[in-house]
Design an enzyme around this catalytic site. Structure first.
Site, PDB file in Angstrom:
ATOM      1  N   THR A  12     -40.935 -19.093 -33.636  1.00  0.00           N
ATOM      2  CA  THR A  12     -40.055 -20.245 -34.179  1.00  0.00           C
ATOM      3  C   THR A  12     -40.610 -21.557 -34.322  1.00  0.00           C
ATOM      4  O   THR A  12     -40.248 -22.216 -35.076  1.00  0.00           O
ATOM      5  CB  THR A  12     -38.897 -20.233 -33.029  1.00  0.00           C
ATOM      6  OG1 THR A  12     -38.355 -19.111 -33.019  1.00  0.00           O
ATOM      7  CG2 THR A  12     -37.789 -21.143 -33.515  1.00  0.00           C
ATOM      8  N   ASP A  56     -43.669 -13.435 -36.937  1.00  0.00           N
ATOM      9  CA  ASP A  56     -42.454 -13.499 -35.973  1.00  0.00           C
ATOM     10  C   ASP A  56     -42.865 -12.490 -34.758  1.00  0.00           C
ATOM     11  O   ASP A  56     -43.347 -11.515 -35.112  1.00  0.00           O
ATOM     12  CB  ASP A  56     -40.963 -13.077 -36.575  1.00  0.00           C
ATOM     13  CG  ASP A  56     -39.781 -12.945 -35.418  1.00  0.00           C
ATOM     14  OD1 ASP A  56     -38.814 -13.516 -35.893  1.00  0.00           O
ATOM     15  OD2 ASP A  56     -40.072 -12.381 -34.357  1.00  0.00           O
ATOM     16  N   SER A  57     -42.928 -12.790 -33.751  1.00  0.00           N
ATOM     17  CA  SER A  57     -43.616 -12.270 -32.624  1.00  0.00           C
ATOM     18  C   SER A  57     -43.067 -10.793 -32.192  1.00  0.00           C
ATOM     19  O   SER A  57     -43.476  -9.790 -31.642  1.00  0.00           O
ATOM     20  CB  SER A  57     -43.866 -13.053 -31.169  1.00  0.00           C
ATOM     21  OG  SER A  57     -42.590 -13.033 -30.662  1.00  0.00           O
ATOM     22  N   SER A  58     -41.946 -10.510 -32.969  1.00  0.00           N
ATOM     23  CA  SER A  58     -41.129  -9.216 -32.936  1.00  0.00           C
ATOM     24  C   SER A  58     -42.253  -8.123 -33.519  1.00  0.00           C
ATOM     25  O   SER A  58     -42.287  -6.898 -33.331  1.00  0.00           O
ATOM     26  CB  SER A  58     -40.023  -9.161 -33.485  1.00  0.00           C
ATOM     27  OG  SER A  58     -39.059 -10.055 -32.469  1.00  0.00           O
ATOM     28  N   ASP A  89     -40.240 -14.268 -28.126  1.00  0.00           N
ATOM     29  CA  ASP A  89     -39.935 -12.744 -27.952  1.00  0.00           C
ATOM     30  C   ASP A  89     -40.767 -11.983 -27.398  1.00  0.00           C
ATOM     31  O   ASP A  89     -40.390 -11.353 -26.433  1.00  0.00           O
ATOM     32  CB  ASP A  89     -39.374 -12.262 -29.210  1.00  0.00           C
ATOM     33  CG  ASP A  89     -38.072 -12.919 -29.761  1.00  0.00           C
ATOM     34  OD1 ASP A  89     -37.545 -13.844 -29.237  1.00  0.00           O
ATOM     35  OD2 ASP A  89     -37.627 -12.598 -31.143  1.00  0.00           O
ATOM     36  N   CYS A 275     -34.481  -4.051 -11.241  1.00  0.00           N
ATOM     37  CA  CYS A 275     -34.302  -5.544 -10.853  1.00  0.00           C
ATOM     38  C   CYS A 275     -35.445  -6.428 -11.151  1.00  0.00           C
ATOM     39  O   CYS A 275     -36.595  -5.939 -11.273  1.00  0.00           O
ATOM     40  CB  CYS A 275     -34.177  -5.522  -9.216  1.00  0.00           C
ATOM     41  SG  CYS A 275     -32.637  -4.615  -8.614  1.00  0.00           S
TER      42      CYS A 275
HETATM   43  N1  ASP Z   1     -38.427 -14.613 -33.110  1.00  0.00           N
HETATM   44  C1  ASP Z   1     -39.056 -15.523 -32.591  1.00  0.00           C
HETATM   45  C2  ASP Z   1     -40.384 -15.012 -32.322  1.00  0.00           C
HETATM   46  O1  ASP Z   1     -40.665 -14.297 -31.195  1.00  0.00           O
HETATM   47  C3  ASP Z   1     -38.516 -16.303 -31.579  1.00  0.00           C
HETATM   48  C4  ASP Z   1     -39.286 -17.507 -30.778  1.00  0.00           C
HETATM   49  O2  ASP Z   1     -40.250 -17.754 -31.422  1.00  0.00           O
HETATM   50  O3  ASP Z   1     -38.886 -18.037 -29.951  1.00  0.00           O
HETATM   51  O4  ASP Z   1     -41.272 -15.041 -33.047  1.00  0.00           O
END
Ligand code: ASP
Length: 349
Positions: A12, A56-58, A89, A275
């Site tokens: 982001t 995007d880190s996903s 993420d 937990c």
């Molecule tokens: N979807 C974004 C990512 O992980 C979220 C972020 O950067 O905070 O790339």
């Protein structure tokens, strides 16, 4: 002059709102630079390496972890510290993976990113980036003050393999309840030196073989025999068992038999708790006694992110089952404590 290498992977922090589609998409580093003119005023030499494909880190993967570790290795002697810009993420997975891959690290590798893009007025990106740079260049008695893989986010510095993303709506996106924060930024940047790992005489070595032969069995009351058996008998070398409370499971015979036959068949089963605070204590309750007896391995107070990446790292080393089990229960990079904190760590200050 102190030198810091920024490695930009995406997230982001560098995104913009695509006018046509309305979705956030990553942009190149020049865009970050334009929005942080302060970078020029910092008293250290900053170099930027931007990934060809900004993600995007996903979309993060073990192949990119290897690329990142290689970049740190190739530039290790040229820089005093590293700042890795990364989406939040999966930041905790990447930070955990690198903590295992970079053995004997004695320079800071600080991950940061943001919850709002750097071009937005209320962005959290500038503070995160500027303070991460300060931490990456910080010295104490001529040596790196934080020679660890860390996450800096919202005024707090965490050990990378102890943190996890817990909030997608607040700037305070990360927590590390089982280990104290390593530094807090306010008017002063206050370091918790006693909790920072030092590796003065260590020899730096980078491990690049990761094996993702892992499956995860997250328990819930009512889970069926078919589901358990499908997961346990899938073609993987290791199973992460996400258990209840202090590492407990149901004690039905079909369930325990299924786990035991997997272990006898050569799989490793690593018990971590659902937990977020506290630790696995195999044998404390009747509901974990059989797990201990059949050879389930304790993940103690490891995060899910640390468990996944530690397994990938250790499977990549090709150890025997016994050695693998022993190393999983050993504190390799500060990722677990055998004597857990009596009180959850929010802040030490
Ligand atoms: N979807 C974004 C990512 O992980 C979220 C972020 O950067 O905070 O790339």
């Amino acid at each position: 002059m102190t030198k810091v290498l920024i490695i930009y992977t995406g997230g982001t922090i560098g995104m913009v709102n695509d006018k046509a589609t309305g979705v956030l998409r990553p942009l190149d580093f020049a865009h970050i630079h334009e929005n942080v003119p302060e970078l020029k005023r910092l008293p250290y030499q900053i170099t930027v390496h931007s990934f060809n494909e900004i993600i995007d880190s996903s979309n993060m993967s073990p192949a990119i972890w290897v690329e990142l570790a290689t970049l740190v290795e190739e530039n290790y002697d040229l820089y005093d510290g590293f700042v890795i810009l990364h989406g939040s993420d999966t930041m905790a997975f990447t930070a955990s993976a690198l903590s295992f891959m970079l053995e004997g690290l004695n320079k800071p590798v600080i991950f940061t990113g943001s919850q709002l893009p750097i071009g937005e007025i209320r962005t959290d990106a500038k503070e995160n980036l500027i303070t991460a740079l300060e931490i990456a260049s910080a010295k104490l008695n001529g040596k790196a003050r934080v020679p660890e893989v860390c996450i800096y986010f919202d005024f707090q510095l965490f050990r990378g393999n102890r943190a996890f993303k817990y909030n997608s709506a607040k700037f305070e996106a990360f927590r590390s309840p089982n280990y104290p924060v390593l530094a807090e930024a306010g008017v002063h940047l206050r370091y918790n030196d006693a909790s920072i790992r030092k590796c003065d005489d260590c020899i730096f070595k980078v491990h690049k073989r990761l094996v993702n032969s892992i499956t995860v069995l997250k328990l819930y009351p009512g889970i069926s025999k078919e589901t358990v058996s499908a997961i346990v008998n899938s073609k993987t070398e290791a199973i992460i068992l996400e258990t209840f409370g202090a590492g407990n499971t149901m004690t039905e015979k079909w369930f325990l038999d299924c786990l035991e036959s997997a272990i006898k068949g050569g799989k490793v089963i690593l018990d971590i708790s659902q937990c977020k605070v506290g630790t696995v204590e195999l044998g404390r309750y009747e509901t974990s006694r059989d797990l201990k007896n059949m050879g389930v391995v304790s993940g103690f107070d490891m995060t899910y992110e640390a468990a996944v990446t530690k397994l990938m790292f250790l499977l990549g080393r090709g150890y025997t089952l016994d050695r693998l089990a022993r190393l999983l229960e050993t504190n390799l990079r500060g990722e677990l404590s055998k004597t857990p904190l009596a009180v959850p760590a929010k802040s030490v200050f």
